[in-house]
Design a protein around this motif. Structure first.
Motif, PDB file in Angstrom:
ATOM      1  N   ASP A 107       0.811  -1.215   0.000  1.00 52.95           N
ATOM      2  CA  ASP A 107       0.000   0.000   0.000  1.00 52.95           C
ATOM      3  C   ASP A 107       0.846   1.267   0.000  1.00 52.95           C
ATOM      4  OD1 ASP A 107      -2.243  -1.575   0.036  1.00 52.95           O
ATOM      5  OD2 ASP A 107      -2.510  -1.481   2.220  1.00 52.95           O
ATOM      6  N   ALA A 108       2.084   1.150   0.481  1.00 54.40           N
ATOM      7  CA  ALA A 108       2.981   2.311   0.515  1.00 54.40           C
ATOM      8  C   ALA A 108       3.803   2.444  -0.761  1.00 54.40           C
ATOM      9  CB  ALA A 108       3.905   2.222   1.729  1.00 54.40           C
ATOM     10  N   GLY A 109       3.560   1.551  -1.720  1.00 53.46           N
ATOM     11  CA  GLY A 109       4.287   1.612  -2.978  1.00 53.46           C
ATOM     12  C   GLY A 109       5.635   0.920  -2.955  1.00 53.46           C
ATOM     13  N   ARG A 110       5.953   0.224  -1.868  1.00 53.50           N
ATOM     14  CA  ARG A 110       7.227  -0.474  -1.774  1.00 53.50           C
ATOM     15  C   ARG A 110       7.130  -1.838  -2.462  1.00 53.50           C
ATOM     16  NH1 ARG A 110       8.065  -0.516   4.595  1.00 53.50           N
ATOM     17  NH2 ARG A 110       5.984  -1.433   4.295  1.00 53.50           N
ATOM     18  N   THR A 111       8.230  -2.217  -3.112  1.00 50.00           N
ATOM     19  CA  THR A 111       8.254  -3.488  -3.820  1.00 50.00           C
ATOM     20  C   THR A 111       8.094  -4.653  -2.852  1.00 50.00           C
ATOM     21  OG1 THR A 111       9.701  -2.592  -5.529  1.00 50.00           O
ATOM     22  CG2 THR A 111       9.628  -4.988  -5.317  1.00 50.00           C
ATOM     23  N   GLN A 112       7.200  -5.554  -3.186  1.00 52.17           N
ATOM     24  CA  GLN A 112       7.059  -6.795  -2.439  1.00 52.17           C
ATOM     25  C   GLN A 112       7.806  -7.901  -3.176  1.00 52.17           C
ATOM     26  OE1 GLN A 112       2.705  -7.064  -2.152  1.00 52.17           O
ATOM     27  NE2 GLN A 112       2.884  -6.743   0.047  1.00 52.17           N
TER      28      GLN A 112
END
Length: 387
Positions: free
Chosen positions: A179-184
């Motif tokens: 949700d924070a735009g960080r790569t999973q």
């Protein structure tokens, strides 16, 4: 605090030291001269390591390993670290413990055969454009919309240790964003003979002759859901949970090489005479030995303390980072001073010192650079203060 070793620990140290001196030291000159660890030699050492009970000693007893606690494992790694890296890394493999996170089916296919010496693993995280910044990786795994489902993987990895002789890869790939735009990220177990997987020669490097690194390309590689290790999107957390021990392994290996360099230096200072007396009696040499011994002991205590905290369940990332940065930078200092004590002969390949000096350079880079370690340490200090 009891700093003494148990009888079992002393036995493991002695057994490992004897193995290193008998089975690894004799082959160091060949590996240094040719730059190659012959496959048949590596296989021979592996057989002997299995017979000696040293193979996969980092694994728990329930999966076939030695079940060493972390302190004992560090002592074991220190002894192996005295030898040429290619010989001890390839000849006495320690499978990636992240395989312990697998399902029973994955353990049957990958973990148990690796512990038994029937398969060899490699870990693929680093990319040309994403070294320390894992979340910047571009190797992607996307859901396959076909009838069989699964995943399609595209991308490239580099600096992959000994992928040229591995049977399967533990691959970290991007699989979306939170949700924070960080790569999973998600971790996959992939056989290297899977269609679309290509292994290419890597780069020639100054450190660790005989050690090889490879480039792995994944060209629309298709794998099933059963290839996922752990949970989808939890690869970053899984890596952090299982792979921190590799930094302690680096620290312990540095201790072994530094100890060997110091022993050679002390012996040389006691027997080499100039101006009618052993050079060790001159303050310029004696003080070097004193500083080398002090730094080595400090690094060893810090590494063993971090290992003890792991066993107590209280270790932090900063504890392990401090051990790694201290041990790797200590080795650089000890190796350099050892050559200075030996003079011109220190740089000749009749002695292992020029190799130890050259090999020391990479330790401050891989498994997290010294700068990354300092970032981890300082962050742990500042965060509680709101900074």
């Amino acid at each position: 605090m009891d700093f003494g070793l148990t009888d079992e620990q002393r036995s493991i140290v002695e057994t490992t030291r004897t193995f290193v001196e008998k089975e690894l030291y004799p082959h160091e000159e060949e590996v240094e001269r040719t730059g190659v660890l012959r496959p048949e030699l590596a296989a021979e050492i592996r057989r002997k390591a299995l017979a000696a009970g040293l193979y996969a000693a980092n694994m728990p007893e329930e999966v076939g390993g030695a079940g060493l606690d972390t302190v004992t494992w560090v002592l074991y790694e220190k002894e192996l670290g005295r030898a040429s890296y290619a010989l001890q890394y390839c000849g006495v493999p320690r499978p990636s413990n992240i395989l312990l996170a697998g399902t029973e089916a994955q353990r049957e296919k990958y973990l148990y055969p690796t512990v038994r010496g029937e398969k060899i693993d490699c870990l693929a995280m680093t990319e040309p454009g994403a070294g320390s910044d894992m979340r910047a990786m571009r190797t992607k795994a996307t859901r396959d919309d076909g009838a069989d489902g699964g995943w399609r993987i595209k991308g490239s990895k580099h600096f992959i240790s000994h992928a040229d002789e591995a049977d399967f890869v533990i691959l970290v790939a991007a699989t979306g964003s939170d949700d924070a735009g960080r790569t999973q990220m998600t971790i996959f177990l992939i056989d290297l003979d899977t269609p679309g997987v290509a292994v290419h020669d890597g780069y020639r490097n100054v450190s660790h002759r005989g050690y090889t690194n490879s480039i792995l390309d994944f060209d629309d590689v298709r794998v099933g859901d059963d290839a996922v290790l752990g949970e989808v999107g939890k690869g970053f957390e899984l890596s952090g949970e299982w792979l921190g021990s590799t930094r302690l392994q680096v620290a312990a290996s540095c201790l072994g090489r530094a100890e060997r360099a110091l022993e050679l230096s002390a012996q040389h200072a006691a027997t080499r005479e100039q101006f009618g007396q052993p050079i060790g009696r001159f303050q310029g040499i004696g003080f070097k030995l004193a500083d080398m011994a002090t730094e080595l002991q400090a690094a060893e205590l810090m590494t063993l303390h971090a290992a003890w905290k792991v066993d107590q369940g209280t270790a932090t990332d900063a504890d392990i980072a401090m051990a790694k940065v201290k041990a790797t930078e200590m080795l650089a200092m000890v190796a350099d001073e050892a050559i200075q004590i030996h003079g011109g002969m220190g740089l000749m390949d009749e002695l292992p010192l020029e190799r130890i000096w050259r090999d020391a350079r990479i330790e401050r880079i891989w498994d997290g650079t010294s700068e990354i370690q300092r970032h981890i340490i300082s962050r742990s200090m500042l965060r509680p203060l709101g900074a």
